[in-house]
Design a protein around this motif. Structure first.
Motif, PDB file in Angstrom:
ATOM      1  N   ASN A  38      -3.971   4.580   3.928  1.00 23.75           N
ATOM      2  CA  ASN A  38      -3.256   4.291   2.690  1.00 23.75           C
ATOM      3  C   ASN A  38      -2.248   5.402   2.436  1.00 23.75           C
ATOM      4  N   CYS A  39      -1.085   5.033   1.899  1.00 26.81           N
ATOM      5  CA  CYS A  39      -0.026   5.996   1.611  1.00 26.81           C
ATOM      6  C   CYS A  39       0.988   5.343   0.683  1.00 26.81           C
ATOM      7  N   ILE A  40       1.645   6.166  -0.131  1.00 25.34           N
ATOM      8  CA  ILE A  40       2.758   5.732  -0.971  1.00 25.34           C
ATOM      9  C   ILE A  40       3.883   6.739  -0.746  1.00 25.34           C
ATOM     10  N   GLN A  48      -4.267   7.660  -6.800  1.00 31.37           N
ATOM     11  CA  GLN A  48      -3.234   6.626  -6.849  1.00 31.37           C
ATOM     12  C   GLN A  48      -3.071   5.977  -5.474  1.00 31.37           C
ATOM     13  N   ILE A  49      -3.086   6.784  -4.433  1.00 35.79           N
ATOM     14  CA  ILE A  49      -2.913   6.274  -3.069  1.00 35.79           C
ATOM     15  C   ILE A  49      -4.073   5.365  -2.674  1.00 35.79           C
ATOM     16  N   LYS A  79       4.611   1.259   6.235  1.00 35.28           N
ATOM     17  CA  LYS A  79       4.041   0.407   5.194  1.00 35.28           C
ATOM     18  C   LYS A  79       3.608  -0.911   5.801  1.00 35.28           C
ATOM     19  N   PRO A  81       1.443  -3.547   3.669  1.00 33.64           N
ATOM     20  CA  PRO A  81       0.577  -4.028   2.598  1.00 33.64           C
ATOM     21  C   PRO A  81      -0.262  -5.227   3.040  1.00 33.64           C
ATOM     22  N   ASN A  85      -4.343  -4.701  -1.420  1.00 36.26           N
ATOM     23  CA  ASN A  85      -4.094  -3.285  -1.137  1.00 36.26           C
ATOM     24  C   ASN A  85      -2.608  -3.062  -0.815  1.00 36.26           C
ATOM     25  N   ASN A  87      -0.975  -0.400  -0.964  1.00 35.20           N
ATOM     26  CA  ASN A  87      -0.713   0.930  -0.405  1.00 35.20           C
ATOM     27  C   ASN A  87      -1.150   1.055   1.058  1.00 35.20           C
ATOM     28  N   HIS A  88      -1.572  -0.052   1.660  1.00 32.30           N
ATOM     29  CA  HIS A  88      -2.019  -0.036   3.051  1.00 32.30           C
ATOM     30  C   HIS A  88      -0.843   0.270   3.973  1.00 32.30           C
ATOM     31  N   CYS A  89      -1.108   1.136   4.956  1.00 33.71           N
ATOM     32  CA  CYS A  89      -0.106   1.503   5.956  1.00 33.71           C
ATOM     33  C   CYS A  89      -0.775   1.572   7.322  1.00 33.71           C
TER      34      CYS A  89
END
Length: 104
Positions: A38-40, A48-49, A79, A81, A85, A87-89
């Motif tokens: 997960n990442c933003i 948050q991530i 990225k 998504p 989810n 924020n899924h990467c």
């Protein structure tokens, strides 16, 4: 989907084996092809991530790494998504050794 260039990447530990990456698919050069994380873009707030990450995926905790360090080692964070989810990467291009060292 676009590559992430900056921020924190979160990898959940779903079993007692404390290596974050152990059974992921690798290419003929031993590099990850699509490990879930997960990442933003530009965000370092782990809570948050992790929003959207299923609890079972981090039942034994989490490990984090900086996107910039992944890129320095020849990897990419893209990225990807999935339903529930956003924020899924996916991580590509890191050796298992580098991935486990970065997320230790």
């Amino acid at each position: 989907m676009p590559d992430i260039k900056k921020g924190t990447v979160v990898r959940g530990l779903k079993n007692a084996n404390l290596k974050p990456f152990s059974s992921e698919e690798v290419d003929q050069h031993g590099r990850l092809t699509d490990a879930s994380v997960n990442c933003i873009e530009g965000v370092d707030d782990v809570n948050q991530i992790m929003a959207g990450m299923q609890p079972g995926l981090h039942a034994f905790g989490i490990r984090t790494a900086k996107v910039e360090k992944i890129i320095q080692k020849g990897g990419r964070v893209m990225k990807a998504p999935v339903p529930g989810n956003p924020n899924h990467c996916l991580i590509f291009g890191l050796s298992l050794t580098d991935a486990n060292n970065l997320f230790s």
